[in-house]
Every structure is written in structure tokens, then in C-alpha cells.
Design an enzyme around this catalytic site. Structure first.
Site, short mmCIF file in Angstrom:
data_model
loop_
_atom_site.label_atom_id
_atom_site.label_comp_id
_atom_site.label_asym_id
_atom_site.label_seq_id
_atom_site.Cartn_x
_atom_site.Cartn_y
_atom_site.Cartn_z
N HIS A 1 0.84 -1.21 0.00
CA HIS A 1 0.00 0.00 0.00
C HIS A 1 0.87 1.25 0.00
O HIS A 1 1.94 1.28 0.61
CB HIS A 1 -1.04 -0.01 1.12
CG HIS A 1 -0.51 0.10 2.52
ND1 HIS A 1 -0.24 1.31 3.12
CD2 HIS A 1 -0.21 -0.84 3.45
CE1 HIS A 1 0.19 1.11 4.35
NE2 HIS A 1 0.22 -0.19 4.59
N ASP B 1 6.45 2.28 5.87
CA ASP B 1 5.19 1.54 6.00
C ASP B 1 4.19 2.24 5.11
O ASP B 1 3.68 3.30 5.46
CB ASP B 1 4.74 1.54 7.47
CG ASP B 1 3.33 1.02 7.65
OD1 ASP B 1 2.74 0.52 6.69
OD2 ASP B 1 2.81 1.13 8.78
N GLU C 1 -4.92 1.97 3.13
CA GLU C 1 -4.76 0.88 4.09
C GLU C 1 -4.72 1.42 5.51
O GLU C 1 -5.22 0.81 6.44
CB GLU C 1 -3.47 0.10 3.81
CG GLU C 1 -3.38 -1.23 4.57
CD GLU C 1 -2.72 -1.14 5.95
OE1 GLU C 1 -2.72 -2.14 6.65
OE2 GLU C 1 -2.24 -0.06 6.34
N GLU C 2 -4.10 2.59 5.68
CA GLU C 2 -3.81 3.08 7.03
C GLU C 2 -5.04 3.58 7.78
O GLU C 2 -4.95 3.92 8.95
CB GLU C 2 -2.74 4.18 7.00
CG GLU C 2 -1.35 3.69 6.63
CD GLU C 2 -0.70 2.78 7.67
OE1 GLU C 2 -1.31 2.54 8.72
OE2 GLU C 2 0.41 2.29 7.41
N ASP D 1 3.74 -6.31 3.78
CA ASP D 1 3.63 -5.20 4.72
C ASP D 1 4.77 -5.28 5.72
O ASP D 1 5.42 -6.32 5.84
CB ASP D 1 2.28 -5.21 5.43
CG ASP D 1 1.83 -3.80 5.83
OD1 ASP D 1 2.70 -2.91 6.00
OD2 ASP D 1 0.61 -3.56 5.98
N HIS E 1 5.44 3.52 12.54
CA HIS E 1 4.54 4.67 12.69
C HIS E 1 5.22 5.85 13.41
O HIS E 1 4.58 6.60 14.14
CB HIS E 1 3.22 4.27 13.38
CG HIS E 1 2.30 3.53 12.44
ND1 HIS E 1 0.95 3.37 12.65
CD2 HIS E 1 2.55 2.92 11.26
CE1 HIS E 1 0.42 2.69 11.64
NE2 HIS E 1 1.38 2.39 10.80
ZN LIG Z 1 0.93 1.10 9.01
#
Ligand SMILES: [Zn+2]
Length: 382
Positions: free
Chosen positions: A73, A182, A214-215, A239, A323
């Protein structure tokens, strides 16, 4: 473009969940030389098709060419303006930031023009002792762009996006640190697989996908819709997952600079898992088996339940400090994962498709299949 250069370009671009346009352009540019066709879905995901050598028209049984989908993603977590308070910008988040490290970040406010800002709060001198020991909640943080209130109100409105301003930093030993690895590092591995496939023979059609949204953490809008559109016979999601670091207790932590995780569990089809493991072994690519007892929280969860179900695998990219704006990974790992993906796609054949068609996603049938007559009808399975 090298793995490292492409990672840097993607990392430094802005593309919060639902607003991925700038990143999308970079992805299309990188996929284009290796793709026969590129489409963008209504949601905004990029689908690059690289045709296999099997020609349905000349094949004996005239069955359609099988399809494999590989994806990551391309959105990132970000912030959103909620209020302008005496010229300072209050905000909420899109996706789940590590709030402990938001203070003192440099940001870009995407208003009528891009404004550089910093995230501030009250200085330690004026806090009580108790307050000083605590994480500062987001409601007590604000963004300062340096402008007077009137001018901020002209340029910024509620709902505008804010991204972290962060250049990728090279560390020793092929490690790099930056934001949005990410999951743009996964998009890098997909591009690397496409590049390697350009000099390999593969009979199946390969769909390289960079998904949006996605997030948001809830509905996987990009993965659901692009997978529905492609309707692949097999899919592999990629991922990031937590890499080894001090004090980590995650059983699925994967050593950095030493390959990847190949996931197991109900979210993964046992035969796709086994195929990934076999290809890794055959190519002397290091990996660790990671175990997920439930939904993996990745696009794999969505992909697996599109239409009547898609046999899906999942690869974990080892990453530290998830993150935050200093997510850290190894570009060696990304190269290896790209190589695994390319060899996986090239290894797919009619025999594997036949095996998949004879199997369900349930239990350990992938490795210990009872004779057909002894099997219960699929509809009775729980
Ligand atoms: Zn993430």
C-alpha cells in the site's frame, strides 16, 4: 532506479490515506518501463500488468491465463487540521501515529500553498512535575507556521492535510531511516520484482499493485477494490512488521538485514505459504516463518476474502520504530524480497494452479491431504 533511490523518492513524497495522488505519479513512472498495461482504479490504486508467456488462444484447453497479484500500500499516516486557534493549528490524525514522538517534528501543512511548520507545546518549565512525566496528548499539541492568525486563516482550512517533513537518512550497514516506509517499502519490492521479471520467463500474468487506503485501519478500501478488479488466482501481500530491537517481546519480530518473515495462520493459504518457503529455499534467500493466529491487520486480510476467496500469502518486511518518522529498515532486505517475489511469480505453473483448485484454505490440508473420497464437502466446513 535503484531500490534505495526509489525508496527515498517514495518516502519523501506526501500521500496521506485517501490523498495519494503525488505518490501515485511516482509509482506509475517506475512501473511503466516493465509493464504491458497500467490502469488506475476508481479508488486510485495502480495496477500494472506484465503479461506471461502463456497464450490462452494457443493453449490446448483454451483456459484463461492464470493471474498472480503482488501488492503493497502506498498511503501513509498523516495529520489533519481541525481548528485554527489564535493562529496556531490544532490537528487530529489520519491513521495511528506514535503520539509520543509528535512533539518537535517538522511538518508540511498542505493548505492553499505548502507551509512549513513545527509541532510545539508548552515548555517543560511551566509544566507540573506530573505533567512532565506524561506523553503530551494530541489536544495539547499545535502547529506553528510562523504566520499571523489572519494569514493562517486565508491559507489553511479545516480538513487540510499535514505530513511530516523528513528526508531519508542513511545509516551504516545498508540501513536507512525515514517516514512512510510503511508501506512504500513494499511498493519498492513490487517494483524490484517487476524489474527482475523483465529478464525472466513467466507463464502467468503478473499484476503489480500499489494500493491506496490501508492506514485507515478499518476497511482496506484499496486492496478490496483492486483485487476485485483483477480477480487473481493467487495473491501475495507485503507489509512491514516489527524487527528485532531491544526490549521487543513480539514473537513475530524478524531480524533486520537478514531476509523477511513469511507469514502463517488462517489469514494465509497454506499452499501459498509453502510455495513462498520453497522458492526462498531454492534461491538461498533467508527468511523466518512468522505466526499470526488471527487477522494480520494487513491488506492480506482484505484480499483473502474478495469474491469467493483468493489464495493469499503475506510477506513481512522487518522494520523498526513503526509509525514514527524514523522507521528503519535494510535496503538489502528489500532487494531480497524483490528477488523472492520475482522467482515466486516465475515458478507458478498449471500444476500449482491445480493443487490450489483442489484445496481449501482450511487446516493443514495443504500438507496432509486425505484421499478425496474421505473429504467432507467444502460447504460443511466451519
Ligand atoms: Zn501502518
Amino acid at each position: 532506479m535503484s531500490v534505495k533511490e526509489f525508496l527515498q523518492r517514495l518516502s519523501e513524497a506526501s500521500g496521506v490515506t485517501g490523498y495519494e495522488h503525488a505518490v501515485r505519479e511516482l509509482v506509475i513512472e517506475e512501473f511503466r518501463p516493465y509493464a504491458d498495461e497500467i490502469t488506475v482504479t476508481t479508488m486510485g490504486s495502480v495496477i500494472a500488468l506484465k503479461r506471461g508467456t502463456r497464450d490462452a488462444k494457443t493453449a490446448k484447453d483454451k483456459t484463461p491465463v492464470p493471474k498472480v497479484l503482488i501488492e503493497g500500500h502506498m498511503d501513509e499516516i498523516g495529520l489533519m487540521v481541525t481548528e485554527i486557534d489564535q493562529g496556531f493549528i490544532r490537528f487530529t490524525q489520519v491513521g495511528g501515529f506514535d503520539v509520543r514522538v509528535l512533539l518537535a517534528q517538522e511538518v508540511i501543512v498542505h493548505g492553499k500553498q505548502e507551509l512549513r511548520g513545527i509541532i510545539g507545546s508548552r515548555p517543560p518549565h511551566v509544566l507540573s512535575e506530573e505533567e512532565r512525566d506524561k506523553v503530551i496528548p494530541m489536544r495539547d499539541l499545535f502547529i506553528d507556521v510562523g504566520l499571523p492568525e489572519e494569514r493562517v486563516r486565508e491559507l489553511v482550512q479545516v480538513g487540510d492535510l499535514i505530513t511530516i517533513a523528513r528526508k531519508m537518512t542513511p545509516l551504516k550497514n545498508n540501513l536507512v531511516a525515514g517516514k512512510a516506509f510503511d508501506d512504500r517499502s513494499a511498493v519498492v519490492t513490487v517494483a524490484e520484482a517487476l524489474r527482475q521479471l523483465s529478464t525472466m520467463k513467466h507463464t502467468w500474468d503478473v499484476y503489480a499493485v500499489a494500493n491506496v487506503q490501508e492506514e485507515d485501519g478499518a476497511w482496506f478500501g484499496g486492496a478490496f477494490t483492486s483485487t476485485y478488479q483483477v480477480n487473481p488466482d493467487v495473491a501475495v501481500a507485503l507489509d512491514v512488521s516489527h524487527a528485532d530491537q531491544p526490549n521487543t517481546t513480539d514473537v513475530n519480530a524478524v531480524p533486520i538485514n537478514d531476509g523477511m518473515g513469511i507469514a502463517m495462520g488462517p489469514n494465509v493459504h497454506p499452499l501459498v505459504h509453502q510455495k513462498l518457503v520453497d522458492v526462498a529455499k531454492a534461491n538461498e534467500i533467508p527468511y523466518k516463518v512468522t505466526a499470526y493466529s488471527g487477522p494480520t491487520g494487513t491488506d492480506a486480510w482484505a484480499i483473502q476474502i474478495v469474491r469467493e476467496g483468493i489464495p493469499t500469502g503475506l510477506i513481512d518486511i522487518p522494520l523498526r520504530y513503526m509509525h514514527t518518522s524514523v522507521e528503519t529498515l535494510s535496503t538489502n532486505d528489500l532487494e531480497r524480497i524483490g528477488r523472492l517475489l520475482a522467482n515466486f511469480c516465475a515458478s507458478l505453473d498449471d500444476k500449482f494452479l491445480g493443487q490450489l483448485k483442489g484445496e481449501t484454505n482450511g487446516g493443514d490440508e495443504g500438507t496432509r491431504k486425505p484421499p478425496k473420497a474421505a473429504r467432507k464437502p467444502a460447504k460443511k466446513r466451519k
